[in-house]
Scaffold this active site. Structure first.
Site, mmCIF file in Angstrom:
data_model
loop_
_atom_site.group_PDB
_atom_site.id
_atom_site.type_symbol
_atom_site.label_atom_id
_atom_site.label_comp_id
_atom_site.label_asym_id
_atom_site.label_seq_id
_atom_site.Cartn_x
_atom_site.Cartn_y
_atom_site.Cartn_z
ATOM 1 N N ASN A 53 0.850 -1.185 0.000
ATOM 2 C CA ASN A 53 0.000 0.000 0.000
ATOM 3 C C ASN A 53 0.890 1.241 0.000
ATOM 4 O O ASN A 53 1.470 1.605 1.021
ATOM 5 C CB ASN A 53 -0.915 -0.015 1.231
ATOM 6 C CG ASN A 53 -1.848 1.178 1.263
ATOM 7 O OD1 ASN A 53 -1.976 1.922 0.293
ATOM 8 N ND2 ASN A 53 -2.515 1.379 2.397
ATOM 9 N N LYS A 55 -0.027 4.264 -0.344
ATOM 10 C CA LYS A 55 -0.725 5.411 0.246
ATOM 11 C C LYS A 55 -0.533 6.645 -0.646
ATOM 12 O O LYS A 55 -0.565 6.519 -1.874
ATOM 13 C CB LYS A 55 -0.270 5.627 1.696
ATOM 14 C CG LYS A 55 -0.427 4.342 2.531
ATOM 15 C CD LYS A 55 -0.164 4.540 3.992
ATOM 16 C CE LYS A 55 -0.348 3.219 4.739
ATOM 17 N NZ LYS A 55 -0.186 3.377 6.196
ATOM 18 N N HIS A 140 -9.509 0.655 5.065
ATOM 19 C CA HIS A 140 -8.241 0.900 5.754
ATOM 20 C C HIS A 140 -8.468 1.867 6.917
ATOM 21 O O HIS A 140 -9.328 2.751 6.844
ATOM 22 C CB HIS A 140 -7.212 1.478 4.782
ATOM 23 C CG HIS A 140 -5.826 1.491 5.321
ATOM 24 N ND1 HIS A 140 -5.379 2.481 6.173
ATOM 25 C CD2 HIS A 140 -4.784 0.634 5.165
ATOM 26 C CE1 HIS A 140 -4.118 2.236 6.498
ATOM 27 N NE2 HIS A 140 -3.728 1.125 5.903
ATOM 28 N N GLU A 142 -6.999 4.388 7.923
ATOM 29 C CA GLU A 142 -6.886 5.808 7.591
ATOM 30 C C GLU A 142 -8.170 6.321 6.936
ATOM 31 O O GLU A 142 -8.523 7.498 7.095
ATOM 32 C CB GLU A 142 -5.662 6.023 6.698
ATOM 33 C CG GLU A 142 -4.369 5.848 7.476
ATOM 34 C CD GLU A 142 -3.177 5.427 6.636
ATOM 35 O OE1 GLU A 142 -2.129 5.109 7.231
ATOM 36 O OE2 GLU A 142 -3.294 5.400 5.399
ATOM 37 N N GLU A 210 -5.025 -5.297 10.557
ATOM 38 C CA GLU A 210 -4.009 -4.281 10.795
ATOM 39 C C GLU A 210 -4.276 -3.576 12.114
ATOM 40 O O GLU A 210 -5.108 -2.662 12.170
ATOM 41 C CB GLU A 210 -4.008 -3.254 9.656
ATOM 42 C CG GLU A 210 -3.570 -3.798 8.319
ATOM 43 C CD GLU A 210 -3.232 -2.675 7.362
ATOM 44 O OE1 GLU A 210 -2.058 -2.553 6.996
ATOM 45 O OE2 GLU A 210 -4.124 -1.898 7.019
ATOM 46 N N GLY A 216 2.640 2.298 10.888
ATOM 47 C CA GLY A 216 3.531 3.446 10.758
ATOM 48 C C GLY A 216 4.143 3.927 12.049
ATOM 49 O O GLY A 216 4.729 5.006 12.085
ATOM 50 N N SER A 256 3.563 -2.154 10.414
ATOM 51 C CA SER A 256 5.027 -2.065 10.532
ATOM 52 C C SER A 256 5.710 -3.383 10.174
ATOM 53 O O SER A 256 6.703 -3.770 10.791
ATOM 54 C CB SER A 256 5.433 -1.598 11.933
ATOM 55 O OG SER A 256 4.956 -0.286 12.183
#
Length: 298
Positions: A53, A55, A140, A142, A210, A216, A256
């Site tokens: 991904n 992003k 996701h 985000e 996730e 991140g 990560s």
């Protein structure tokens, strides 16, 4: 890819201090005890899958030149045994598709629940399919946290992807405070239900677990934590959808993941691949992660 391969178990030290395990809930109590033979047999039915991904990144930068550099590096890498997809920003999907080698599938980062209309800034599954893009991420963290997407909206997107025949990578996961409070599955179950309520063809669905606290941040779930949650997800699917779907659906881990921890994470029998963020922006790291599924153990 060769679906009969088993994963090699290695035991490097963990890369970060682990967060607590979730509390023992009904999901872990009811988790079936699987013999080594049955565990190996179930893994044989699931082909590993790894996604990158990107992003809002053009490769490792913000220019078309940096994106081309990444694509060329990926093209020059050996083809791994696992299935691989990459998720560039939407405006680069077609150009990357035209440039990438055939074993790299292209995947959108998002779609909308309608084919067209007055939906400024959205992406149409129909238009993507017309371009030959047959995969998309949905849900996701985000999208949930930054853009406020709800399970109801995400369920509608999944239903529409199913209608047009698009493959979906459906993302779920908990925040740090929810993990620490032992509420991992309390959070993941409603997210799983939004998926299950809208899927008619499970062969076109991948689930990406996730943990939001690991995306991140440099933190990552320990192999034991990741495997435990994946097993709980698979048990929920077995009890609420069917044992056949539970045995066949692929569940990725994301958060990560890098070329230092992927080998040990991949040893979990319920971990069928990875959804990779930052490490997917460097071809050597990403292809190293993909390569952990090349090995076999006699």
């Amino acid at each position: 890819s060769d679906t009969s391969q088993r994963r090699r178990r290695t035991h490097p030290p963990p890369s970060a201090k682990p967060l607590p395990h979730p509390r023992r809930t009904n999901y872990s109590k009811t988790m079936p005890i699987i013999s080594n033979l049955r565990r190996a047999a179930s893994m044989m039915t699931r082909s590993p899958i790894v996604g990158g991904n990107w992003k809002l990144n053009a490769g490792d930068g913000i220019t078309k030149a940096s994106l081309v550099e990444l694509v060329e590096a990926l093209n020059g890498s050996p083809e791994p045994a696992c299935e691989v997809f990459i998720c560039p920003p939407t405006l680069y999907l077609e150009s990357v598709q035209n440039a990438a080698t055939t074993h790299l599938k292209l995947c959108s980062q998002n779609i909308y629940s309608k084919p067209k209309g007055a939906f400024t800034g959205e992406t149409s599954a129909n238009m993507l399919m017309d371009m030959g893009i047959q995969w998309t991420l949905i849900g996701h963290s985000e999208r949930r946290d930054i853009f406020g997407e709800t399970d109801q909206l995400l369920g509608a997107k999944i239903a529409y992807a199913q209608e047009v025949g698009m493959n979906t990578v459906c993302c779920i996961g908990e925040h740090k405070e929810e993990r620490e409070a032992g509420k991992t599955m309390d959070v993941c179950v409603p997210q799983l239900k939004a998926i299950a309520d809208n899927v008619t063809d499970w062969s076109s669905v991948v689930i990406a677990y996730e943990p939001v606290w690991a995306i991140g941040t440099g933190l990552t779930a320990t192999p034991e934590q990741a495997q435990e949650t994946h097993a709980q997800i698979r048990t929920w699917i077995s009890e609420n959808v069917s044992s056949e779907v539970a045995d066949s659906i692929r569940i990725q881990y994301g958060g990560s993941v890098n070329d230092q921890n992927s080998q040990e994470l991949a040893s979990g029998p319920d971990i069928d691949g990875f959804l990779v963020g930052g490490a997917s922006l460097k071809a050597p790291s990403f292809m190293s992660i993909c390569g952990v599924f090349d090995s076999t153990t006699e």
